[in-house]
Every structure is written in structure tokens, then in C-alpha cells.
Design a protein around this motif. Structure first.
Motif, PDB file in Angstrom:
ATOM      1  N   SER A   1       0.824  -1.208   0.000  1.00  0.00           N
ATOM      2  CA  SER A   1       0.000   0.000   0.000  1.00  0.00           C
ATOM      3  C   SER A   1       0.853   1.251   0.000  1.00  0.00           C
ATOM      4  O   SER A   1       0.588   2.204  -0.746  1.00  0.00           O
ATOM      5  N   LEU A   2       1.884   1.259   0.836  1.00  0.00           N
ATOM      6  CA  LEU A   2       2.768   2.424   0.945  1.00  0.00           C
ATOM      7  C   LEU A   2       3.466   2.702  -0.382  1.00  0.00           C
ATOM      8  O   LEU A   2       3.503   3.842  -0.856  1.00  0.00           O
ATOM      9  N   LEU A   3       3.999   1.657  -0.991  1.00  0.00           N
ATOM     10  CA  LEU A   3       4.712   1.807  -2.256  1.00  0.00           C
ATOM     11  C   LEU A   3       3.744   2.158  -3.385  1.00  0.00           C
ATOM     12  O   LEU A   3       4.034   3.021  -4.216  1.00  0.00           O
ATOM     13  N   LEU A   4       2.581   1.524  -3.403  1.00  0.00           N
ATOM     14  CA  LEU A   4       1.612   1.755  -4.474  1.00  0.00           C
ATOM     15  C   LEU A   4       1.127   3.195  -4.496  1.00  0.00           C
ATOM     16  O   LEU A   4       1.050   3.825  -5.561  1.00  0.00           O
ATOM     17  N   LEU A   5       0.802   3.747  -3.337  1.00  0.00           N
ATOM     18  CA  LEU A   5       0.306   5.120  -3.294  1.00  0.00           C
ATOM     19  C   LEU A   5       1.404   6.112  -3.660  1.00  0.00           C
ATOM     20  O   LEU A   5       1.154   7.088  -4.384  1.00  0.00           O
ATOM     21  N   ASN A   6       2.626   5.862  -3.199  1.00  0.00           N
ATOM     22  CA  ASN A   6       3.744   6.728  -3.564  1.00  0.00           C
ATOM     23  C   ASN A   6       3.976   6.720  -5.070  1.00  0.00           C
ATOM     24  O   ASN A   6       4.164   7.784  -5.686  1.00  0.00           O
ATOM     25  N   ILE A   7       3.962   5.557  -5.682  1.00  0.00           N
ATOM     26  CA  ILE A   7       4.225   5.463  -7.114  1.00  0.00           C
ATOM     27  C   ILE A   7       3.059   6.027  -7.925  1.00  0.00           C
ATOM     28  O   ILE A   7       3.271   6.625  -8.990  1.00  0.00           O
ATOM     29  N   TYR A   8       1.844   5.860  -7.426  1.00  0.00           N
ATOM     30  CA  TYR A   8       0.703   6.461  -8.118  1.00  0.00           C
ATOM     31  C   TYR A   8       0.873   7.985  -8.208  1.00  0.00           C
ATOM     32  O   TYR A   8       0.740   8.571  -9.295  1.00  0.00           O
ATOM     33  N   PHE A   9       1.170   8.620  -7.077  1.00  0.00           N
ATOM     34  CA  PHE A   9       1.362  10.080  -7.090  1.00  0.00           C
ATOM     35  C   PHE A   9       2.575  10.457  -7.942  1.00  0.00           C
ATOM     36  O   PHE A   9       2.540  11.446  -8.677  1.00  0.00           O
ATOM     37  N   TYR A  10       3.632   9.669  -7.846  1.00  0.00           N
ATOM     38  CA  TYR A  10       4.845   9.924  -8.632  1.00  0.00           C
ATOM     39  C   TYR A  10       4.519   9.908 -10.126  1.00  0.00           C
ATOM     40  O   TYR A  10       4.911  10.818 -10.874  1.00  0.00           O
ATOM     41  N   GLU A  11       3.802   8.898 -10.571  1.00  0.00           N
ATOM     42  CA  GLU A  11       3.430   8.794 -11.990  1.00  0.00           C
ATOM     43  C   GLU A  11       2.441   9.894 -12.371  1.00  0.00           C
ATOM     44  O   GLU A  11       2.489  10.420 -13.488  1.00  0.00           O
ATOM     45  N   LYS A  12       1.561  10.246 -11.458  1.00  0.00           N
ATOM     46  CA  LYS A  12       0.573  11.302 -11.724  1.00  0.00           C
ATOM     47  C   LYS A  12       1.275  12.634 -11.950  1.00  0.00           C
ATOM     48  O   LYS A  12       0.964  13.354 -12.914  1.00  0.00           O
ATOM     49  N   PHE A  13       2.212  12.976 -11.087  1.00  0.00           N
ATOM     50  CA  PHE A  13       2.929  14.243 -11.220  1.00  0.00           C
ATOM     51  C   PHE A  13       3.798  14.253 -12.482  1.00  0.00           C
ATOM     52  O   PHE A  13       3.897  15.273 -13.163  1.00  0.00           O
ATOM     53  N   LYS A  14       4.428  13.126 -12.782  1.00  0.00           N
ATOM     54  CA  LYS A  14       5.236  13.042 -14.004  1.00  0.00           C
ATOM     55  C   LYS A  14       4.361  13.204 -15.244  1.00  0.00           C
ATOM     56  O   LYS A  14       4.742  13.907 -16.187  1.00  0.00           O
ATOM     57  N   ASN A  15       3.212  12.557 -15.235  1.00  0.00           N
ATOM     58  CA  ASN A  15       2.308  12.632 -16.373  1.00  0.00           C
ATOM     59  C   ASN A  15       1.816  14.051 -16.611  1.00  0.00           C
ATOM     60  O   ASN A  15       1.749  14.520 -17.759  1.00  0.00           O
ATOM     61  N   ARG A  16       1.481  14.755 -15.549  1.00  0.00           N
ATOM     62  CA  ARG A  16       1.043  16.150 -15.674  1.00  0.00           C
ATOM     63  C   ARG A  16       2.148  17.020 -16.254  1.00  0.00           C
ATOM     64  O   ARG A  16       1.889  17.887 -17.094  1.00  0.00           O
ATOM     65  N   ALA A  17       3.390  16.801 -15.812  1.00  0.00           N
ATOM     66  CA  ALA A  17       4.522  17.581 -16.314  1.00  0.00           C
ATOM     67  C   ALA A  17       4.743  17.305 -17.798  1.00  0.00           C
ATOM     68  O   ALA A  17       5.040  18.221 -18.579  1.00  0.00           O
ATOM     69  N   GLU A  18       4.599  16.047 -18.207  1.00  0.00           N
ATOM     70  CA  GLU A  18       4.768  15.691 -19.616  1.00  0.00           C
ATOM     71  C   GLU A  18       3.679  16.326 -20.484  1.00  0.00           C
ATOM     72  O   GLU A  18       3.964  16.807 -21.591  1.00  0.00           O
ATOM     73  N   ILE A  19       2.459  16.347 -19.985  1.00  0.00           N
ATOM     74  CA  ILE A  19       1.357  16.974 -20.735  1.00  0.00           C
ATOM     75  C   ILE A  19       1.585  18.474 -20.879  1.00  0.00           C
ATOM     76  O   ILE A  19       1.412  19.044 -21.958  1.00  0.00           O
ATOM     77  N   ARG A  20       2.020  19.123 -19.796  1.00  0.00           N
ATOM     78  CA  ARG A  20       2.305  20.558 -19.861  1.00  0.00           C
ATOM     79  C   ARG A  20       3.433  20.852 -20.844  1.00  0.00           C
ATOM     80  O   ARG A  20       3.385  21.835 -21.596  1.00  0.00           O
ATOM     81  N   ALA A  21       4.443  19.988 -20.864  1.00  0.00           N
ATOM     82  CA  ALA A  21       5.571  20.182 -21.780  1.00  0.00           C
ATOM     83  C   ALA A  21       5.127  20.063 -23.223  1.00  0.00           C
ATOM     84  O   ALA A  21       5.547  20.848 -24.083  1.00  0.00           O
ATOM     85  N   LEU A  22       4.242  19.104 -23.502  1.00  0.00           N
ATOM     86  CA  LEU A  22       3.719  18.935 -24.875  1.00  0.00           C
ATOM     87  C   LEU A  22       2.876  20.136 -25.296  1.00  0.00           C
ATOM     88  O   LEU A  22       2.962  20.605 -26.437  1.00  0.00           O
ATOM     89  N   LEU A  23       2.069  20.628 -24.359  1.00  0.00           N
ATOM     90  CA  LEU A  23       1.223  21.789 -24.669  1.00  0.00           C
ATOM     91  C   LEU A  23       2.073  23.037 -24.922  1.00  0.00           C
ATOM     92  O   LEU A  23       1.752  23.853 -25.800  1.00  0.00           O
ATOM     93  N   ASN A  24       3.167  23.164 -24.171  1.00  0.00           N
ATOM     94  CA  ASN A  24       4.036  24.317 -24.352  1.00  0.00           C
ATOM     95  C   ASN A  24       4.763  24.286 -25.697  1.00  0.00           C
ATOM     96  O   ASN A  24       5.040  25.311 -26.306  1.00  0.00           O
ATOM     97  N   GLU A  25       5.057  23.044 -26.161  1.00  0.00           N
ATOM     98  CA  GLU A  25       5.714  22.906 -27.451  1.00  0.00           C
ATOM     99  C   GLU A  25       4.793  23.339 -28.597  1.00  0.00           C
ATOM    100  O   GLU A  25       5.244  23.835 -29.622  1.00  0.00           O
TER     101      GLU A  25
END
Length: 233
Positions: free
Chosen positions: A208-232
Motif C-alpha cells: 500500500s505504501l509503495l503503491l500510493l507513492n508510485i501512483y502520485f509519482y506517476e501522476k505528477f510526471k504525467n502532468r509535467a509531460e502533458i504541460r511540456a507537450l502543450l508548451n511545445e
């Protein structure tokens, strides 16, 4: 002896922190995703920890902590929710970089369903015990959400792979914590089954501890990637 738990925390994070500057993984460049994930997950698990301490689900041996307490928890226990998630996310990212193939992703849902079924079965028999109830109930909710509600992020194969590797340091670290013991469990509030000195529930607490951490980690990374694509654009 009073520095035992603190030294264990330092040992957990030492090599992942030093190796964060590895040229291939470049983990330090991902800290902007790592630390918010650890903070959000840590706050939730600290509330859980404080509740369990008050309910006498577990307690901490005063002989092995420095004696600094915050909200009823030893300082070392609070640091645990920084050092362990950091080390586990580091393992997750290293595996992703060095073994990028994701061909077994198609089997991850079947494994998740098996764990969901296990959670339901254990809750049916162990609902009267606090650790069993909250541990498997929480994992059931988080795993169901990630697999069936949050359908856009697909990372469960990579998660299960990292979880299996993380079990190696888990058995070493948790083995020390429960054998000395630094953390003392009230077996009236768990299933009473142990792997060596480690309660069975601890394996799924780590999940549970690892799963929730990785979920947020992937969520934040995904948002950053989407913002980078939109900026391009």
C-alpha cells in the motif's frame, strides 16, 4: 542502543541517495515528483500510524529510539515515511531505466484481481482485528481505484516488479525492526501469522505504501509531460 532505529533509517536511504546522481538514471532530476509524492502519502500514513499507536496495535521500544516524539510518534518513525518510500521509488525508477520493456503489462490486471480477491477474503475472516481490517481495506480501495477508476495511468506491471525487488531490503530492515524488537506488535490486532519475526500484514502494508507513492509519482510526471507537450505547441 538509542540510535538503533535512526541508524536503520540512515542505512535505508544512504545508497539510494548517493546513487541518485547516477548518469543513466538521473534520479535527482525527478525529485520534483518524488518529494511531493512522499509528502502526500506520508501524511496519510502518519495519521494511520498515530491511530494505531493509540489503539495499541503497535508500540515502539524506548531502548532503541532517541526519545524525540512528535504527535506521539518517535522521530525515527516519521523519518521512516521519508527513507523507505524514497528508496522504493528509486528502485522503481532504476528498474524502469535499465529494463524498459513492458511486455508483461497485460498480466498485471490478473495479478491485481488476485490481490483484490485476497483482500476481500482476509477481510471476511479478519475484520475484527484493527491491523488486518485497515491494512487490507486500504489496499483494496487503493488498488481498485488505480485499476478500475484511474484508467489512464498504466504502471502496475512496473509497480509489481519494483515491489518484488523491494521485498529484499524489506526483509532485512523489517527483520531487524521486529526481531530486536524496535517495533512491537500487539498480536491481538493482527492475524498472528509471521514470516520469521515479520507480521504477514506488513507485506501488504509495504504494498500500500509503495503503491500510493508510485501512483502520485506517476501522476505528477504525467502532468509535467502533458504541460511540456502543450508548451511545445
Amino acid at each position: 542502543m538509542n540510535y538503533t532505529y535512526l541508524l536503520i533509517n540512515i542505512a535505508v536511504i544512504f545508497f539510494p541517495l548517493v546513487l541518485s546522481f547516477d548518469k543513466k538514471v538521473h534520479f535527482f532530476s525527478k525529485w520534483r515528483f518524488v518529494f511531493p509524492s512522499i509528502l502526500l502519502t506520508g501524511l496519510l500514513f502518519l495519521i494511520w500510524d498515530m491511530l494505531f499507536t493509540r489503539l495499541n496495535v503497535w508500540s515502539f521500544n524506548p531502548d532503541y529510539v532517541v526519545g524525540i516524539n512528535l504527535y506521539g510518534l518517535p522521530l525515527e518513525e516519521i523519518l521512516f515515511f521519508l527513507t523507505v518510500p524514497y528508496a522504493c521509488i528509486f528502485i522503481y525508477e532504476c528498474l524502469n531505466v535499465y529494463f524498459p520493456k513492458n511486455t508483461l503489462q497485460k498480466y498485471s490486471l490478473s495479478l491485481s484481481n488476485l490481490i483484490l480477491g485476497l483482500c476481500i477474503a482476509i477481510l471476511f475472516f479478519g475484520y475484527t482485528k484493527w491491523y488486518t481490517l485497515i491494512n487490507f481495506g486500504f489496499l483494496l480501495v487503493v488498488l481498485y481505484f488505480i485499476e478500475y477508476v484511474n484508467v489512464k495511468l498504466r504502471f502496475m506491471y512496473r509497480f509489481f516488479r519494483a515491489y518484488l525487488v523491494s521485498l529484499i531490503p524489506f526483509y532485512i530492515v523489517n527483520g531487524f525492526l521486529t526481531a530486536i524488537p524496535v517495533v512491537m506488535y500487539n498480536d491481538k490486532e493482527n492475524m498472528g501469522f509471521r514470516v520469521g519475526t515479520i507480521p504477514f500484514e506488513d507485506h501488504f502494508y509495504l504494498m500500500s505504501l509503495l503503491l500510493l507513492n508510485i501512483y502520485f509519482y506517476e501522476k505528477f510526471k504525467n502532468r509535467a509531460e502533458i504541460r511540456a507537450l502543450l508548451n511545445e505547441k
